[in-house]
Design a protein around this motif. Structure first.
Motif, PDB file in Angstrom:
ATOM      1  N   PHE A  64      62.879 -52.599 -29.263  1.00 40.33           N
ATOM      2  CA  PHE A  64      63.185 -52.030 -30.648  1.00 40.33           C
ATOM      3  C   PHE A  64      62.161 -52.771 -31.896  1.00 40.33           C
ATOM      4  CE2 PHE A  64      67.746 -50.907 -29.742  1.00 40.33           C
ATOM      5  CZ  PHE A  64      67.186 -49.463 -29.116  1.00 40.33           C
ATOM      6  N   ILE A  65      62.262 -54.273 -31.664  1.00 38.13           N
ATOM      7  CA  ILE A  65      61.480 -55.143 -32.714  1.00 38.13           C
ATOM      8  C   ILE A  65      60.005 -54.571 -32.319  1.00 38.13           C
ATOM      9  CG2 ILE A  65      60.676 -57.262 -33.088  1.00 38.13           C
ATOM     10  CD1 ILE A  65      63.550 -56.373 -34.244  1.00 38.13           C
ATOM     11  N   ILE A  66      59.527 -54.307 -31.240  1.00 39.23           N
ATOM     12  CA  ILE A  66      58.085 -54.139 -30.989  1.00 39.23           C
ATOM     13  C   ILE A  66      57.794 -52.886 -31.479  1.00 39.23           C
ATOM     14  CG2 ILE A  66      56.580 -53.603 -29.176  1.00 39.23           C
ATOM     15  CD1 ILE A  66      57.887 -55.879 -27.317  1.00 39.23           C
ATOM     16  N   ILE A  67      58.673 -51.690 -31.633  1.00 39.43           N
ATOM     17  CA  ILE A  67      58.525 -50.522 -32.004  1.00 39.43           C
ATOM     18  C   ILE A  67      58.184 -50.658 -33.449  1.00 39.43           C
ATOM     19  CG2 ILE A  67      59.370 -48.169 -32.538  1.00 39.43           C
ATOM     20  CD1 ILE A  67      60.522 -48.336 -29.691  1.00 39.43           C
ATOM     21  N   THR A  68      59.158 -51.361 -34.220  1.00 41.40           N
ATOM     22  CA  THR A  68      58.853 -51.832 -35.411  1.00 41.40           C
ATOM     23  C   THR A  68      57.775 -52.310 -35.820  1.00 41.40           C
ATOM     24  OG1 THR A  68      61.225 -51.600 -35.956  1.00 41.40           O
ATOM     25  CG2 THR A  68      60.118 -52.524 -37.536  1.00 41.40           C
ATOM     26  N   LEU A  69      57.299 -53.267 -35.336  1.00 38.46           N
ATOM     27  CA  LEU A  69      56.021 -53.986 -35.511  1.00 38.46           C
ATOM     28  C   LEU A  69      54.884 -53.122 -35.575  1.00 38.46           C
ATOM     29  CD1 LEU A  69      56.832 -57.317 -33.790  1.00 38.46           C
ATOM     30  CD2 LEU A  69      56.559 -57.189 -36.104  1.00 38.46           C
ATOM     31  N   VAL A  70      54.676 -52.438 -34.408  1.00 46.06           N
ATOM     32  CA  VAL A  70      53.695 -51.649 -34.175  1.00 46.06           C
ATOM     33  C   VAL A  70      53.508 -50.412 -35.505  1.00 46.06           C
ATOM     34  CG1 VAL A  70      52.693 -49.568 -32.780  1.00 46.06           C
ATOM     35  CG2 VAL A  70      53.516 -51.760 -31.766  1.00 46.06           C
ATOM     36  N   LEU A  74      50.310 -50.409 -37.984  1.00 52.42           N
ATOM     37  CA  LEU A  74      49.534 -49.495 -38.128  1.00 52.42           C
ATOM     38  C   LEU A  74      49.282 -48.633 -39.473  1.00 52.42           C
ATOM     39  CD1 LEU A  74      50.114 -47.711 -34.604  1.00 52.42           C
ATOM     40  CD2 LEU A  74      48.138 -48.932 -35.272  1.00 52.42           C
ATOM     41  N   GLY A  75      50.678 -49.061 -40.168  1.00 54.39           N
ATOM     42  CA  GLY A  75      50.939 -48.181 -41.585  1.00 54.39           C
ATOM     43  C   GLY A  75      51.058 -49.136 -42.652  1.00 54.39           C
ATOM     44  N   ARG A  76      50.157 -50.441 -42.404  1.00 50.22           N
ATOM     45  CA  ARG A  76      50.178 -51.517 -43.592  1.00 50.22           C
ATOM     46  C   ARG A  76      49.292 -50.883 -44.645  1.00 50.22           C
ATOM     47  NH1 ARG A  76      47.145 -52.856 -39.524  1.00 50.22           N
ATOM     48  NH2 ARG A  76      44.788 -53.510 -40.074  1.00 50.22           N
ATOM     49  N   ASN A  77      48.509 -50.253 -44.240  1.00 51.51           N
ATOM     50  CA  ASN A  77      47.425 -49.872 -45.217  1.00 51.51           C
ATOM     51  C   ASN A  77      47.709 -48.489 -46.036  1.00 51.51           C
ATOM     52  OD1 ASN A  77      45.780 -52.138 -45.229  1.00 51.51           O
ATOM     53  ND2 ASN A  77      44.626 -51.341 -43.609  1.00 51.51           N
ATOM     54  N   MET A  78      48.713 -47.987 -45.498  1.00 52.97           N
ATOM     55  CA  MET A  78      48.983 -46.431 -45.945  1.00 52.97           C
ATOM     56  C   MET A  78      50.015 -46.515 -47.151  1.00 52.97           C
ATOM     57  SD  MET A  78      49.802 -44.416 -42.369  1.00 52.97           S
ATOM     58  CE  MET A  78      48.693 -44.817 -41.237  1.00 52.97           C
ATOM     59  N   GLY A  79      50.530 -47.646 -47.459  1.00 55.15           N
ATOM     60  CA  GLY A  79      51.431 -47.467 -48.882  1.00 55.15           C
ATOM     61  C   GLY A  79      52.899 -47.473 -48.285  1.00 55.15           C
ATOM     62  N   LEU A  80      53.743 -47.737 -49.323  1.00 51.39           N
ATOM     63  CA  LEU A  80      55.071 -47.979 -49.154  1.00 51.39           C
ATOM     64  C   LEU A  80      55.998 -46.839 -48.662  1.00 51.39           C
ATOM     65  CD1 LEU A  80      57.225 -50.217 -49.316  1.00 51.39           C
ATOM     66  CD2 LEU A  80      57.590 -49.385 -51.587  1.00 51.39           C
ATOM     67  N   THR A  81      55.656 -45.437 -49.475  1.00 54.50           N
ATOM     68  CA  THR A  81      56.444 -44.218 -48.874  1.00 54.50           C
ATOM     69  C   THR A  81      55.943 -43.799 -47.447  1.00 54.50           C
ATOM     70  OG1 THR A  81      56.281 -43.420 -51.227  1.00 54.50           O
ATOM     71  CG2 THR A  81      56.525 -41.979 -49.505  1.00 54.50           C
ATOM     72  N   ALA A  82      54.708 -43.992 -47.065  1.00 54.48           N
ATOM     73  CA  ALA A  82      54.454 -43.966 -45.578  1.00 54.48           C
ATOM     74  C   ALA A  82      54.997 -44.603 -44.707  1.00 54.48           C
ATOM     75  CB  ALA A  82      52.833 -43.738 -45.585  1.00 54.48           C
ATOM     76  N   ILE A  83      54.962 -46.076 -45.080  1.00 55.13           N
ATOM     77  CA  ILE A  83      55.839 -47.074 -44.087  1.00 55.13           C
ATOM     78  C   ILE A  83      57.273 -46.720 -43.955  1.00 55.13           C
ATOM     79  CG2 ILE A  83      56.544 -49.271 -43.850  1.00 55.13           C
ATOM     80  CD1 ILE A  83      53.520 -50.138 -44.783  1.00 55.13           C
ATOM     81  N   ALA A  84      57.902 -46.285 -45.153  1.00 49.50           N
ATOM     82  CA  ALA A  84      59.204 -46.001 -45.216  1.00 49.50           C
ATOM     83  C   ALA A  84      59.450 -44.643 -44.070  1.00 49.50           C
ATOM     84  CB  ALA A  84      59.703 -45.651 -46.470  1.00 49.50           C
ATOM     85  N   GLY A  85      58.803 -43.761 -44.207  1.00 44.46           N
ATOM     86  CA  GLY A  85      58.745 -42.593 -43.375  1.00 44.46           C
ATOM     87  C   GLY A  85      58.539 -42.625 -41.960  1.00 44.46           C
ATOM     88  N   PHE A  86      57.521 -43.619 -41.741  1.00 44.14           N
ATOM     89  CA  PHE A  86      57.292 -43.915 -40.429  1.00 44.14           C
ATOM     90  C   PHE A  86      58.490 -44.552 -39.760  1.00 44.14           C
ATOM     91  CE2 PHE A  86      52.720 -43.418 -41.222  1.00 44.14           C
ATOM     92  CZ  PHE A  86      52.703 -42.230 -40.553  1.00 44.14           C
ATOM     93  N   LEU A  87      59.020 -45.619 -40.632  1.00 46.49           N
ATOM     94  CA  LEU A  87      60.296 -46.287 -40.141  1.00 46.49           C
ATOM     95  C   LEU A  87      61.334 -45.671 -39.770  1.00 46.49           C
ATOM     96  CD1 LEU A  87      59.976 -49.611 -42.308  1.00 46.49           C
ATOM     97  CD2 LEU A  87      59.473 -49.411 -39.849  1.00 46.49           C
ATOM     98  N   GLY A  88      61.617 -44.387 -40.540  1.00 43.95           N
ATOM     99  CA  GLY A  88      62.730 -43.356 -40.483  1.00 43.95           C
ATOM    100  C   GLY A  88      62.576 -42.972 -39.399  1.00 43.95           C
ATOM    101  N   ILE A  89      61.237 -42.126 -38.952  1.00 45.92           N
ATOM    102  CA  ILE A  89      60.811 -41.783 -37.639  1.00 45.92           C
ATOM    103  C   ILE A  89      61.235 -42.741 -36.436  1.00 45.92           C
ATOM    104  CG2 ILE A  89      59.272 -40.893 -36.210  1.00 45.92           C
ATOM    105  CD1 ILE A  89      57.986 -39.552 -38.799  1.00 45.92           C
TER     106      ILE A  89
END
Length: 148
Positions: A64-70, A74-89
């Motif tokens: 679980f932690i590795i999935i979140t770290l990845v 990968l989303g560190r340069n995409m913006g806060l909204t994109a990271i929030a969306g990817f974390l939801g997925i």
């Protein structure tokens, strides 16, 4: 020949790097605690099968932690909204993994299912808490004036 000037990390990128590093450290601590407690309590309650059940829960915490770290890397340069969306997925993906693991080990004789279940539940809740606390307390600016 001229040496190219190395690209400097912006303030927002540096902030996301700090958040990622903090999540990595907290995730390692979570995995070690969940695995040690799950395996220790499992050993005391039901011997070797309990130990294996606790190890399964600790391993799932690591996944679980590795999935979140990845996702965050990968989303560190995409913006806060994109990271929030990817974390939801990612949360939905983890729920899917949780259901599959529980379904696969429900009749396993090589582990104590009760110990494995409770260790996995602690891993799920613990990883969600670590992720939420790390992201909420991470001080990442919304606007990057240095971005090009």
């Amino acid at each position: 020949m001229t040496d190219p000037i190395p690209r400097q990390e912006t303030e927002v990128e540096a902030a996301w790097t700090r958040v990622w590093r903090t999540l990595l450290i907290r995730g390692i601590i979570l995995v070690l605690v969940v695995a040690a407690l799950g395996m220790g309590i499992g050993w005391l309650v039901s011997g070797m099968t309990g130990l294996v059940g606790g190890a399964v829960g600790g391993g799932l915490a690591a996944v679980f932690i590795i999935i979140t770290l990845v996702i965050m890397y990968l989303g560190r340069n995409m913006g806060l909204t994109a990271i929030a969306g990817f974390l939801g997925i990612g949360f939905l993906f983890k729920a899917f993994i949780f259901m599959i693991v529980i379904w696969r080990i429900k009749d396993a004789t090589w582990l104590d299912g009760t110990i494995a279940f409770f260790t996995i539940v602690v891993a799920v809740i613990g990883s969600s808490l670590v992720e939420a606390i790390t992201v909420v307390k991470g001080r990442v600016p919304y606007v990057d004036p240095e971005a090009r």
